[in-house]
Design a protein around this motif. Sequence first.
Motif, PDB file in Angstrom:
ATOM      1  N   SER A  21     -48.104  -4.269  -7.349  1.00  0.00           N
ATOM      2  CA  SER A  21     -47.571  -5.257  -8.282  1.00  0.00           C
ATOM      3  C   SER A  21     -46.539  -4.596  -9.186  1.00  0.00           C
ATOM      4  CB  SER A  21     -48.703  -5.844  -9.121  1.00  0.00           C
ATOM      5  OG  SER A  21     -48.910  -5.098 -10.306  1.00  0.00           O
ATOM      6  N   TYR A  24     -47.982  -1.874 -11.325  1.00  0.00           N
ATOM      7  CA  TYR A  24     -48.758  -0.796 -10.699  1.00  0.00           C
ATOM      8  C   TYR A  24     -48.529   0.543 -11.393  1.00  0.00           C
ATOM      9  CZ  TYR A  24     -50.179   2.823  -7.461  1.00  0.00           C
ATOM     10  OH  TYR A  24     -50.757   3.950  -6.925  1.00  0.00           O
ATOM     11  N   TYR A  42     -53.076  -6.255  -2.304  1.00  0.00           N
ATOM     12  CA  TYR A  42     -52.493  -5.403  -3.340  1.00  0.00           C
ATOM     13  C   TYR A  42     -53.411  -4.233  -3.662  1.00  0.00           C
ATOM     14  CZ  TYR A  42     -48.826  -8.765  -4.557  1.00  0.00           C
ATOM     15  OH  TYR A  42     -47.723  -9.582  -4.533  1.00  0.00           O
ATOM     16  N   SER A  44     -55.162  -2.453  -6.221  1.00  0.00           N
ATOM     17  CA  SER A  44     -55.576  -2.850  -7.569  1.00  0.00           C
ATOM     18  C   SER A  44     -56.667  -1.919  -8.084  1.00  0.00           C
ATOM     19  CB  SER A  44     -56.093  -4.287  -7.557  1.00  0.00           C
ATOM     20  OG  SER A  44     -55.089  -5.174  -7.105  1.00  0.00           O
ATOM     21  N   ASP A  66     -54.404  -6.614 -14.695  1.00  0.00           N
ATOM     22  CA  ASP A  66     -53.323  -7.119 -13.858  1.00  0.00           C
ATOM     23  C   ASP A  66     -53.844  -8.234 -12.945  1.00  0.00           C
ATOM     24  OD1 ASP A  66     -51.109  -7.534 -12.284  1.00  0.00           O
ATOM     25  OD2 ASP A  66     -51.002  -5.495 -11.481  1.00  0.00           O
ATOM     26  N   SER A  68     -51.721 -10.141 -11.145  1.00  0.00           N
ATOM     27  CA  SER A  68     -50.613 -10.464 -10.241  1.00  0.00           C
ATOM     28  C   SER A  68     -51.042 -10.792  -8.813  1.00  0.00           C
ATOM     29  CB  SER A  68     -49.602  -9.304 -10.219  1.00  0.00           C
ATOM     30  OG  SER A  68     -49.103  -9.056 -11.508  1.00  0.00           O
ATOM     31  N   PRO A  69     -52.116 -10.170  -8.263  1.00  0.00           N
ATOM     32  CA  PRO A  69     -52.497 -10.503  -6.884  1.00  0.00           C
ATOM     33  C   PRO A  69     -53.001 -11.926  -6.664  1.00  0.00           C
ATOM     34  CG  PRO A  69     -53.332  -8.335  -7.486  1.00  0.00           C
ATOM     35  CD  PRO A  69     -52.840  -8.978  -8.744  1.00  0.00           C
ATOM     36  N   LYS A 154     -45.275 -13.710  -4.879  1.00  0.00           N
ATOM     37  CA  LYS A 154     -44.538 -12.440  -4.905  1.00  0.00           C
ATOM     38  C   LYS A 154     -43.448 -12.420  -5.971  1.00  0.00           C
ATOM     39  CE  LYS A 154     -46.403 -10.342  -1.236  1.00  0.00           C
ATOM     40  NZ  LYS A 154     -47.408 -11.328  -0.845  1.00  0.00           N
ATOM     41  N   CYS A 157     -45.620 -12.590 -11.715  1.00  0.00           N
ATOM     42  CA  CYS A 157     -46.733 -11.666 -11.959  1.00  0.00           C
ATOM     43  C   CYS A 157     -47.463 -12.087 -13.234  1.00  0.00           C
ATOM     44  CB  CYS A 157     -46.229 -10.227 -12.070  1.00  0.00           C
ATOM     45  SG  CYS A 157     -44.948  -9.981 -13.314  1.00  0.00           S
ATOM     46  N   ASN A 215     -41.040 -11.144 -12.126  1.00  0.00           N
ATOM     47  CA  ASN A 215     -41.203  -9.707 -11.872  1.00  0.00           C
ATOM     48  C   ASN A 215     -40.177  -8.843 -12.592  1.00  0.00           C
ATOM     49  OD1 ASN A 215     -43.285 -10.411 -10.198  1.00  0.00           O
ATOM     50  ND2 ASN A 215     -42.248  -9.924  -8.288  1.00  0.00           N
TER      51      ASN A 215
END
Length: 405
Positions: A21, A24, A42, A44, A66, A68-69, A154, A157, A215
Amino acid sequence: MINSKEHEYRDKTFSEPLFRSPFYDFFASKETEGNWYNWNGYKSPMILSDEELEYFSIRSTCSIFDVSPLNKYRIIGPEAEEFLNKLTVRNVVKQNVATVKYTLWCDQEGFVIDDGTLFRISDNDFRLCSQEKHLPWLIDTSYGFDVEIIDESKQICGLALQGPTSASILRLLGINEIDNLKPFHLFQTKISNMPIMISRTGFTGDLGYEIFMKNNVANKIIERIWRAGTNHGLTAIGYNALNMARIEAGFLVANIDFVSSDHAIRPNRSRRPDDLGLGWLVDLDKGFFNGKKSIVKSRLENLSTFKIYALEIDGKEPVEGSIIYHNKKDEVGTVTSAVWSPMAKKSIALAELKLDTSTSMMKNLWVEIYALKELQYFKLMKKVSIVKPPFINLARRSACPPDNY
């Protein structure tokens, strides 16, 4: 012949098989002795430093996680409301703009495909967030509706800011609108002229917010949040700490606490909303929606067998995956999630059980545990009590405005 660019792509695919992400690098920089796992493709964090310290940041100061996934689907168009009313079990007509609703969607047999959150950004603009991927199902279900479905997973996020000092951190960033933001509401604003969407939502049962952004502004925004949280105990956390908090809150996870219908190999493993204790979400007064006829039939004919229950268990031994018995001999189900709750000071669990409603059965339940002591396993039978979730109930979760620290 394979050119150099193809070589480079193939090398990266094998060396980094999981997506990373936009956050990351930030979370990796906070790792001291953690480990990582595959969440929806992802890489994570499961633990970044210390699981217990990460958990206590959720309950005592503030954590940052996070998200984001998560799968994020934008649903836009003049018939978006009508389509989502067919797709989900709740009545979307009743959902106001700038609010978030927890919801479910089912197959034609009324079995739950997944749960998730539905954000109503404007009259004809929604975002559906889910654990599992559902783009083909959404497209198939939208046939005949004037809607556009966009997979934003994608491109967008997100961060979860959870804990008692979370509102104070956002105030330091100049986001004073959160004083009037009620649970399950959202608004759009900017941090240092960078657009974001903030919702008062989360997976911890605590005061908290989820922040979504594009992003390309992710790194700048998380840096500003981190600086603002310097004196407010802001801690980067992994999934294990979050999982402890979500069990305390009594929240379910698909394919952990129940098998979603599109993952079930055996038909009897699928579950309807009533089986999950989520029948209150189903609005039978609205028009047709996927699975409505089967849900009504199940209620009329009492077809429900297994149900999810919240349990308190004597002792401190780990019970996840253990078998539950009636009268210490008749198997009635399995523990799906469990933890020793630091807040409740009890061993708590979620379990899938097949019970009748007789008092004698409900009050005579035991869990079989195999405890390791000095390299030898000992069988223990511990008393189980059925309770009403959540296991903890924090007033600050719904306080408006939240306290300032």
